[in-house]
Design an enzyme around this catalytic site. Structure first.
Site, short mmCIF file in Angstrom:
data_model
loop_
_atom_site.label_atom_id
_atom_site.label_comp_id
_atom_site.label_asym_id
_atom_site.label_seq_id
_atom_site.Cartn_x
_atom_site.Cartn_y
_atom_site.Cartn_z
N ASP A 234 -0.87 4.88 4.89
CA ASP A 234 0.36 5.48 4.38
C ASP A 234 1.36 5.65 5.52
OD1 ASP A 234 2.03 6.46 2.43
OD2 ASP A 234 1.12 8.45 2.35
N ASP B 153 -5.73 12.17 -1.73
CA ASP B 153 -5.23 10.84 -1.41
C ASP B 153 -3.82 10.96 -0.83
OD1 ASP B 153 -4.66 8.00 -1.47
OD2 ASP B 153 -6.22 7.78 -2.98
N ASN B 154 -2.83 10.43 -1.49
CA ASN B 154 -1.46 10.51 -0.96
C ASN B 154 -0.85 11.89 -1.18
OD1 ASN B 154 -1.09 7.67 -0.12
ND2 ASN B 154 -1.43 7.28 -2.29
N HIS C 294 0.88 -1.18 0.00
CA HIS C 294 0.00 0.00 0.00
C HIS C 294 0.92 1.23 0.00
CE1 HIS C 294 -4.16 1.49 1.65
NE2 HIS C 294 -3.75 2.16 0.59
#
Length: 293
Positions: free
Chosen positions: A106, A206-207, A51
């Site tokens: 994350d 998101d990231n 991930h």
């Protein structure tokens, strides 16, 4: 480095039988051909389900470590690798599994064996995860890990997702996917975090990626979360790449740098920049490379 092959409950996979991989991409090479990095013997590749990931360079000897969030059998572990540059191989060093690291999305490494992570759900049961998202509870968190201690250092997120560290290493940035926000947290000497500010975005971030030159924050965003989780090839999820400049100022500059309706690239999950080049990754689709004007 980037990963491929995540199998995530409730999210489509276009190649469910293909094994997961970690790639190395030299953006200084014009042909932009990623290299699949072999992993040392003894690591179970059959359950590898990567991930989030983060790299750390040890200033003592310039050793490069790669931290990977792994979901074997839909559980969560953190895998630490050492990059052997001469051989282009990842040497597996350690697997970390702790009750506090239960739904990790994350990670950002802050030492050879220490890091911050986001837990994107409070519940681990798939049904309760969906209920949690529907009712909009703010129960997700950020956890700090070192060999000496593991503790929650921030909470009150709808869905804590991407995490990154500022250029000067004084702040931690956290994206709240369904909250449409990026939070700024001050990092202290004892590794605790204190809230500084929250910046609202017009996308589901998101990231996160921090430009090492300018300190700007880049994110791959989702204009419509429903389309990401309930995939329809005739109406695919779109892509938005957003840059946040001067986030600590009273008036941060928020720019949508790239927008696509899904005709080119679907479900953007990350964006990074290097010398005028933009790289966009996705949840389950292809990657995109383009030149910034």
């Amino acid at each position: 480095m980037f990963s491929k092959g995540l199998k995530y409950p409730g999210v489509i996979s276009f190649a469910p039988e293909r094994p997961a991989e970690i790639f190395l991409l030299d953006v200084n090479n014009d042909d932009l051909q990623p290299i699949s990095l072999p992993i040392s013997k003894g690591f179970d590749m059959s359950t590898f389900n990567p991930h989030g990931l983060s790299s750390y360079i040890d200033e003592k000897d310039n050793s490069v470590y790669l931290f990977v969030v792994n979901h074997p059998h839909h559980k969560t572990t953190i895998e630490i690798f050492k990059f052997i540059e001469k051989e282009n191989v990842l040497e597996h060093l350690k697997t970390i599994e702790r009750p506090e690291l239960y739904s990790v999305n994350d990670i950002v490494a802050v030492g050879p064996e220490s890091f911050y992570v986001t837990n994107d759900h409070y519940f681990t049961d798939d049904t309760m995860k969906q209920v949690e998202m529907l009712i909009g509870s703010k129960l997700t968190n950020v956890v700090y890990y070192s060999p000496e201690e593991v503790r929650e250092v921030a909470t009150d997120f709808y869905s804590a997702n991407g995490i990154a560290m500022s250029k000067d290493k004084k702040f931690i940035y956290v994206s709240d996917l369904t909250g449409h926000t990026v939070s700024v947290l001050e990092k202290h000497a004892n590794w605790s975090l204190s809230p500084v500010k929250v910046v609202q975005l017009e996308t589901l971030p998101d990231n996160l990626f921090v430009d090492p030159v300018t300190g700007d924050i880049w994110t791959g965003g989702h204009p419509n979360a429903y389309k990401v989780f309930f995939y329809n090839k005739d109406d695919p999820p779109g892509t938005e790449v957003v840059r946040v400049q001067n986030i600590l100022s009273n008036n941060p500059i928020i720019t949508k740098v790239y927008v696509d309706n899904g005709s080119v690239i679907q479900g953007s999950s990350c964006a990074s920049v290097y010398k005028g080049q933009l790289l966009v990754g996705t949840v389950y689709h292809r990657a995109l490379h383009c030149q910034l004007e």
